[in-house]
Design an enzyme around this catalytic site. Structure first.
Site, PDB file in Angstrom:
ATOM      1  N   SER A 174      32.763  14.934 -20.274  1.00 49.96           N
ATOM      2  CA  SER A 174      32.589  14.505 -18.937  1.00 49.96           C
ATOM      3  C   SER A 174      31.288  15.325 -18.229  1.00 49.96           C
ATOM      4  O   SER A 174      30.491  15.023 -18.815  1.00 49.96           O
ATOM      5  CB  SER A 174      33.747  14.796 -18.018  1.00 49.96           C
ATOM      6  OG  SER A 174      33.850  14.023 -16.963  1.00 49.96           O
ATOM      7  N   ASP A 207      30.235  11.137 -18.862  1.00 50.90           N
ATOM      8  CA  ASP A 207      30.803   9.699 -19.487  1.00 50.90           C
ATOM      9  C   ASP A 207      31.118   8.741 -18.700  1.00 50.90           C
ATOM     10  O   ASP A 207      31.724   7.743 -18.869  1.00 50.90           O
ATOM     11  CB  ASP A 207      32.320  10.461 -20.052  1.00 50.90           C
ATOM     12  CG  ASP A 207      33.357  10.640 -19.071  1.00 50.90           C
ATOM     13  OD1 ASP A 207      32.870  11.206 -17.898  1.00 50.90           O
ATOM     14  OD2 ASP A 207      34.287  10.848 -19.483  1.00 50.90           O
ATOM     15  N   ASP A 215      32.610   8.035 -15.680  1.00 53.54           N
ATOM     16  CA  ASP A 215      33.808   7.856 -15.115  1.00 53.54           C
ATOM     17  C   ASP A 215      33.814   8.240 -13.713  1.00 53.54           C
ATOM     18  O   ASP A 215      34.690   8.106 -12.919  1.00 53.54           O
ATOM     19  CB  ASP A 215      34.960   8.145 -15.793  1.00 53.54           C
ATOM     20  CG  ASP A 215      35.232   9.619 -16.000  1.00 53.54           C
ATOM     21  OD1 ASP A 215      34.148  10.506 -15.695  1.00 53.54           O
ATOM     22  OD2 ASP A 215      36.088  10.181 -16.521  1.00 53.54           O
ATOM     23  N   ASP A 268      28.187  10.612 -14.147  1.00 53.71           N
ATOM     24  CA  ASP A 268      28.319  11.747 -14.887  1.00 53.71           C
ATOM     25  C   ASP A 268      28.080  11.661 -16.296  1.00 53.71           C
ATOM     26  O   ASP A 268      27.856  10.516 -16.811  1.00 53.71           O
ATOM     27  CB  ASP A 268      29.599  12.510 -14.582  1.00 53.71           C
ATOM     28  CG  ASP A 268      30.800  12.005 -15.199  1.00 53.71           C
ATOM     29  OD1 ASP A 268      30.690  10.469 -15.304  1.00 53.71           O
ATOM     30  OD2 ASP A 268      31.882  12.502 -15.205  1.00 53.71           O
TER      31      ASP A 268
END
Length: 445
Positions: free
Chosen positions: A102, A243, A245, A241
């Site tokens: 992440s 990833d 999400d 960010d």
């Protein structure tokens, strides 16, 4: 039950440290695959990743683990976490895997798992997989091992799904949008989706090299985005960010807008349109008291959970809410997605911008936040929150803030940190409370 491997969002750790080696990834593949091999159909797992260098190591290790227990593997390459959740469900897969840490630095990585319904795994599933990781593997016979293949059109499938959440007939023509992809998983799909909807796109953070994910860019470091929005005369900036999400927004003046304001805008506008379900939204204990007050003024509720988007989603599903998220920018819109999706949330904000005709600086100031301060205290071991002096300091602070604010203290689920947050109408008091508690925790640690 104490967790050995799983944290608040999958398994995460430093690359080539005990929790994040190729060997561990293979064991996770074996364990998760064996847990989800049920029935006599052809079993399938979808694997995506972000742009970290270590993805090249972990991806084939996971493939080896899954195929060894009889699962076929579908590889989609660098894709946002919500795209993996979506593709898991649309491809009728038994399991989805996202290789990502992440918003963490490149030297960390993680393994996030999704069930066949596209939702993150339950505690029971994670505990069952943990029990298998260190146990002897249940391997498939030689003629039943799995196969692996790559899907080339996965990006297009996700872009189509994201655009489907945007109001039909609406376009982004006339808007200049800066999008910061954090040199991460959305570096191709986010600019493309915005361009296809008609926007003039200024992409930054779209040159991943394996080690620059989240490095001075993205939702946790939006300074370059702020500067670019102002310098280019853009109407708005979107920061994802690693990833993709989570979402943070920058208005035309370069000011940062956090997830609380974004959720407030979506919830209140959906309420006016008759689209909001549950009578409000779900957020965590970290969301600002000002958000709660703003919703109450419109007759809406704020249901709070402990930190973690999985807990937000659990309450949304249990109580019928369709909007929820975190102050950090995880925003879940369950009408369209099974997990947080920064790009999808961004499109909802852009739709409001187009339809209102107002500048972002006006539109996105939905409420006045109560003074809030969050500080982290790093520790190397032990349980500082169990120290008697720390407990006494916290008790005194809670008594001081009674009726005037809130105090939230918790260990991080992904890093060796104690997070100390206080908020209240008196900014000076909030600062003093946080400083006292941090000092006590640091001394105990």
């Amino acid at each position: 039950m104490a967790r050995r491997y799983f944290g608040t969002d999958g398994i995460r750790g430093r690359v080539n440290a005990p929790k994040m080696t190729a060997e561990m990834a293979m064991k996770v593949g074996m364990a998760a695959g064996a847990h989800f091999v049920r029935g006599d159909h052809i079993h399938r797992v979808v694997i995506g990743k972000d742009t970290r260098l270590s993805g090249y190591m972990l991806e084939p290790a996971l493939v080896a683990g899954f195929t060894s227990v009889g699962m076929d593997v579908v590889l989609v390459g660098p894709m946002p976490t919500p795209a993996v959740a979506l593709l898991t469900r649309s491809m009728r897969a038994d399991l989805g895997v996202m290789i990502s840490a992440s918003h963490n630095p490149f030297a960390d990585n993680g393994i996030k798992l999704f069930g066949p319904d596209g939702y993150k795994l339950s505690d029971a599933d994670e505990e069952a997989i943990e029990a298998r990781i260190d146990a002897p593997a249940t391997l498939a016979p030689a003629d039943r091992t799995g196969r692996a293949r790559r899907v080339d059109d996965a990006q297009g499938r996700y872009i189509h799904a994201v655009k489907s959440s945007f109001p039909e007939g609406l376009r982004l023509e006339g808007l200049k949008i800066v999008v910061d992809c954090a040199n991460g998983a959305a570096y191709k799909v986010a600019p493309e989706a915005l361009w296809e909807l008609g926007a003039e796109v200024v992409p930054i953070g779209v040159d991943p090299n394996g080690t620059n994910i989240n490095a001075g860019c993205g939702s946790t470091a939006p300074q370059v985005l702020q500067e670019t929005v102002v310098a280019s005369g853009a109407h708005i900036g979107l920061a994802l960010d690693g990833d993709a999400d989570r979402l943070i927004v920058v208005d035309e003046n370069g000011h940062i807008v956090d997830g609380d304001q974004l959720m407030a805008l979506i919830a209140t506008s959906w309420a006016r349109a008759g689209k909001l379900r549950g009578g409000g939204l779900v957020a965590t204990v970290m969301s600002n008291l000002g958000l709660e007050r703003r919703l109450a003024a419109d007759g809406l509720t704020l249901a709070r959970t402990k930190v973690g988007d999985r807990y937000v989603l659990e309450m949304m599903r249990a109580q019928g809410f369709n909007v929820g998220g975190e102050q950090s920018g995880h925003i879940i819109l369950s009408d369209y997605a099974t997990t947080g999706d920064g790009l999808m949330a961004g499109l909802q904000i852009l739709a409001e911008l187009v339809q209102s005709g107002r500048p972002a600086s006006e539109l996105l100031h939905v409420f006045d936040p109560v003074p809030q301060l969050l500080k982290n205290v790093r520790f190397s071991g032990g349980k500082p929150l169990d120290d008697a002096r720390v407990k006494a300091t916290i008790a005194d602070a809670e008594a001081e803030l009674t009726g005037r604010g809130r105090l939230v203290i918790r260990p991080s689920g992904t890093e060796p940190l104690i997070r100390v947050m206080a908020e209240g109408d008196d900014e000076g008091q909030v600062k003093q409370v946080v400083e006292r508690i941090c000092a006590a925790v640091a001394e105990a640690a």
